[in-house]
Design an enzyme around this catalytic site. Sequence first.
Site, PDB file in Angstrom:
ATOM      1  N   GLU A   1       1.774  -2.788  -7.012  1.00 39.38           N
ATOM      2  CA  GLU A   1       0.461  -3.442  -7.028  1.00 39.38           C
ATOM      3  C   GLU A   1       0.386  -4.128  -8.375  1.00 39.38           C
ATOM      4  OE1 GLU A   1      -1.588  -3.393  -4.563  1.00 39.38           O
ATOM      5  OE2 GLU A   1      -0.404  -1.970  -3.397  1.00 39.38           O
TER       6      GLU A   1
ATOM      7  N   CYS B   1      -7.947  -5.216 -11.154  1.00 42.34           N
ATOM      8  CA  CYS B   1      -6.912  -6.033 -10.501  1.00 42.34           C
ATOM      9  C   CYS B   1      -7.493  -6.911  -9.411  1.00 42.34           C
ATOM     10  CB  CYS B   1      -5.849  -5.117  -9.920  1.00 42.34           C
ATOM     11  SG  CYS B   1      -6.555  -3.883  -8.822  1.00 42.34           S
TER      12      CYS B   1
HETATM   13  P1  NAP Z   1       1.703  -2.629 -17.582  1.00 40.95           P
HETATM   14  O1  NAP Z   1       1.854  -2.936 -18.996  1.00 40.95           O
HETATM   15  O2  NAP Z   1       2.615  -3.301 -16.631  1.00 40.95           O
HETATM   16  O3  NAP Z   1       1.822  -1.043 -17.454  1.00 40.95           O
HETATM   17  C1  NAP Z   1       1.650  -0.393 -16.240  1.00 40.95           C
HETATM   18  C2  NAP Z   1       2.347   0.956 -16.266  1.00 40.95           C
HETATM   19  O4  NAP Z   1       3.755   0.752 -16.330  1.00 40.95           O
HETATM   20  C3  NAP Z   1       1.993   1.808 -17.459  1.00 40.95           C
HETATM   21  O5  NAP Z   1       1.871   3.144 -17.019  1.00 40.95           O
HETATM   22  C4  NAP Z   1       3.188   1.648 -18.356  1.00 40.95           C
HETATM   23  O6  NAP Z   1       3.382   2.772 -19.172  1.00 40.95           O
HETATM   24  C5  NAP Z   1       4.291   1.575 -17.337  1.00 40.95           C
HETATM   25  N1  NAP Z   1       5.522   1.001 -17.810  1.00 40.95           N
HETATM   26  C6  NAP Z   1       5.701  -0.088 -18.576  1.00 40.95           C
HETATM   27  N2  NAP Z   1       6.998  -0.289 -18.788  1.00 40.95           N
HETATM   28  C7  NAP Z   1       7.670   0.683 -18.165  1.00 40.95           C
HETATM   29  C8  NAP Z   1       9.047   1.039 -18.008  1.00 40.95           C
HETATM   30  N3  NAP Z   1       9.993   0.311 -18.548  1.00 40.95           N
HETATM   31  N4  NAP Z   1       9.363   2.139 -17.306  1.00 40.95           N
HETATM   32  C9  NAP Z   1       8.418   2.897 -16.732  1.00 40.95           C
HETATM   33  N5  NAP Z   1       7.103   2.619 -16.843  1.00 40.95           N
HETATM   34  C10 NAP Z   1       6.734   1.520 -17.545  1.00 40.95           C
HETATM   35  O7  NAP Z   1       0.243  -2.936 -17.060  1.00 40.95           O
HETATM   36  P2  NAP Z   1      -1.130  -2.512 -17.745  1.00 40.95           P
HETATM   37  O8  NAP Z   1      -1.292  -3.390 -18.921  1.00 40.95           O
HETATM   38  O9  NAP Z   1      -1.262  -1.053 -17.897  1.00 40.95           O
HETATM   39  O10 NAP Z   1      -2.153  -2.924 -16.607  1.00 40.95           O
HETATM   40  C11 NAP Z   1      -2.701  -4.177 -16.501  1.00 40.95           C
HETATM   41  C12 NAP Z   1      -2.084  -4.934 -15.371  1.00 40.95           C
HETATM   42  O11 NAP Z   1      -2.100  -4.159 -14.181  1.00 40.95           O
HETATM   43  C13 NAP Z   1      -2.839  -6.178 -15.011  1.00 40.95           C
HETATM   44  O12 NAP Z   1      -1.938  -7.243 -14.953  1.00 40.95           O
HETATM   45  C14 NAP Z   1      -3.439  -5.912 -13.662  1.00 40.95           C
HETATM   46  O13 NAP Z   1      -3.566  -7.035 -12.851  1.00 40.95           O
HETATM   47  C15 NAP Z   1      -2.518  -4.938 -13.084  1.00 40.95           C
HETATM   48  N6  NAP Z   1      -3.203  -4.063 -12.148  1.00 40.95           N
HETATM   49  C16 NAP Z   1      -2.939  -4.164 -10.849  1.00 40.95           C
HETATM   50  C17 NAP Z   1      -3.593  -3.358  -9.938  1.00 40.95           C
HETATM   51  C18 NAP Z   1      -3.327  -3.436  -8.485  1.00 40.95           C
HETATM   52  O14 NAP Z   1      -3.743  -2.530  -7.756  1.00 40.95           O
HETATM   53  N7  NAP Z   1      -2.684  -4.435  -7.995  1.00 40.95           N
HETATM   54  C19 NAP Z   1      -4.511  -2.402 -10.391  1.00 40.95           C
HETATM   55  C20 NAP Z   1      -4.744  -2.320 -11.730  1.00 40.95           C
HETATM   56  C21 NAP Z   1      -4.082  -3.154 -12.607  1.00 40.95           C
HETATM   57  P3  NAP Z   1       2.944   2.785 -20.736  1.00 40.95           P
HETATM   58  O15 NAP Z   1       1.484   2.605 -20.773  1.00 40.95           O
HETATM   59  O16 NAP Z   1       3.371   4.141 -21.155  1.00 40.95           O
HETATM   60  O17 NAP Z   1       3.706   1.667 -21.338  1.00 40.95           O
END
Ligand code: NAP
Length: 681
Positions: free
Chosen positions: A256, A295
Amino acid sequence: MEPLRSYTAGRWRSPSDEGSALHDAVTGEETARLSTAGIDRAAALAHGREVGGPALRELTFHQRAALLKSLASYLREHRQELYELSARTGATRADSKFDVDGGIGVLFSYSSKGRRELPNATVHTDGGAEPLGKQGTFLGQHIATPLRGVAVQINAFNFPVWGPLEKLAPAFIAGVPTLIKPAEQTAHLTHRLVELIVESGILPEGSVQLLCGNAGDLLDHLTEQDLLSFTGSASTAQRLRAQDNVVRQSVRFNAEADSLNCSVLGPDATRDTAEFDLFVRQLVTEMTVKAGQKCTAVRRAFVPEGRVDEVVEAVVDRLAGIEVGDPRNPEVGMGALADLEQREEVRRGLKGLLEAGRLVHGDPWKPFDPVDADYEQGAFVPPMLLRCDDPELPQPHEIEVFGPVATVLPYRDAEHAVELANRGGGSLVGSVVSGDTEFVRTVVLGAASRHGRMLVLNGSDAEESTGHGSPLPQLVHGGPGRAGGGEEMAGIRGVLHHMQRTAVQGDPDTLTALTGQWVPGSTRTTTGTHPFRKYLEQLRVGDSVVGGPRGITAEDVRHFADFTGDEFYAHTDEEAAAANPFFGGLVAHGYLVVSLAAGLFVAPEPGPVLANYGLENLRFLTPTYPGDEITVTLTAKRITPRHNADYGEVRWDADVTNQHGESVAKYDVLTLVAKEGTTSG
Ligand code: NAP
């Protein structure tokens, strides 16, 4: 400050270093420290597979559903402390309810669906048996069984309670243990959520674990039986999807990701209409709930060209009334972003959008006085509305600014609105705000293949509408392309995502034994007590009764026509019936056949059968003519004891045949049958 602990392999574990600091989104104070150094991820996954999985697979769908309901009630009792922690992430009380109550609501909803829509069994049968040979001795049946791995969830920071719970619920009902990895910024709230789950003692050990911080080498230990369910940015999704081990093991991966959701104002919605007002109010809500860190938030607002000025003016008017500040103050309409880094992220993204449009409200570089808070310490920004008069420019369709930001863009006609909506490259949700059905039809059908959900909002449904930004457990949450290409929830579909569908081929008796559901051709027991005289526990799949034969006369048909008023010509007018291409003469009513069949199979005296609550899959296969004789065979097909009730449901296979052995009607009869020792029987 001690770093937050992880809950893995049966106990709480402290990391081996002091970790990095998390900060209060409002005051900037350190709230927690975070690290997963020294936490054995492989052991956590093994514990899930070896302890959690077997414990869950011991339970039926209904038993798991009942546990989920107890957990939901427990969390509801403790939600106050979750709200308080939630305020430290910048969330207002309304935002916190969205996250906390929304998450608890998903548990309740899955519990209810699990009990109503799945059998009280451990195997799910998917569709009916497929005959594969002429004699009926070789059939195929799709079944679904739980994957023997762990559902690993990697969550975004914006919904620290809803995110883990909406993923946990379908996995748990399926019988698959979960490992939660929260995003860094709001991990302390997810940590408390998991503490509450563990403290409750409701769920079997190993069914929920927490890796509180960095994922480290977690993905390297996944097997082909594990699932990876990711929520976050498109770039992280891309990286995880392509991770060597994930690719090698074909790990079931659901993403997502970002989404440039849109809302389209219909051409019918002039300033004085309810739809105009709904569009404006919805846009402001979407911009300000969770400070736009949602999101599903509307990022692109499409407006008929020529009406942009009016819409911008109305939206700006409303935004001006939104107080930004400490979310604990009830006057505040919008809290803070998750942290100061997020504020920088928003400013960076906005620079990109400003290449195409201009700000008509809010400026993230201009300091202001947030209510009860310090602009320098907290991650505050104002809501920001942009106007872009050239909708063909790429930036608004490509740059997701994860904050209270939306852009108003003009469109020419319905086809143009579709084209623009689809330029998001795949979105979670789109709204069409209009009462013009033709316009709505063009936009919804034109944009549906690029959207996971579409909301039509107008004066008729506004009062009951659940809103653009609320994913619901009953409906698909996910979207194609840029939105990640995944699907979550959607009721039982989300449960099946955690199970393997297997086509089993074999003889009818074997398929009945495997599924616990009688399939045509397998053994029937017709001797001994009438099955309607058996209590639920005494009844066995395959127990049958044969009733008949009974002749049907022309007088029966006439009587039924008079009595019910169903004087359709095929039952009453010989000449017209003779001209009918299917009948060639007078025929008995299908409902007469079904009614007579009931008369042939029931055991009339009071007994364990409490009620007939419906028929399903009724088909009339061969006409019944006056002079024919019918026989009915009723066979217990599926027995579903109800948890916490003194009765259960029994589904019976009914097959009505004529004197030539041809089936004239087939259907399922649904009854409620008392359990032994209850007064009901
Ligand atoms: P993110 O930076 O992509 O991080 C999401 C998750 O991935 C975090 O738990 C992060 O952990 C983890 N992660 C990052 N790199 C990783 C790796 N190499 N290996 C394993 N895990 C890893 O996103 P965010 O900034 O938290 O969230 C914002 C984004 O999420 C926005 O773009 C939004 O659109 C999207 N979003 C989508 C939805 C949906 O349902 N479609 C819902 C909510 C948000 P760490 O924090 O420990 O780095």
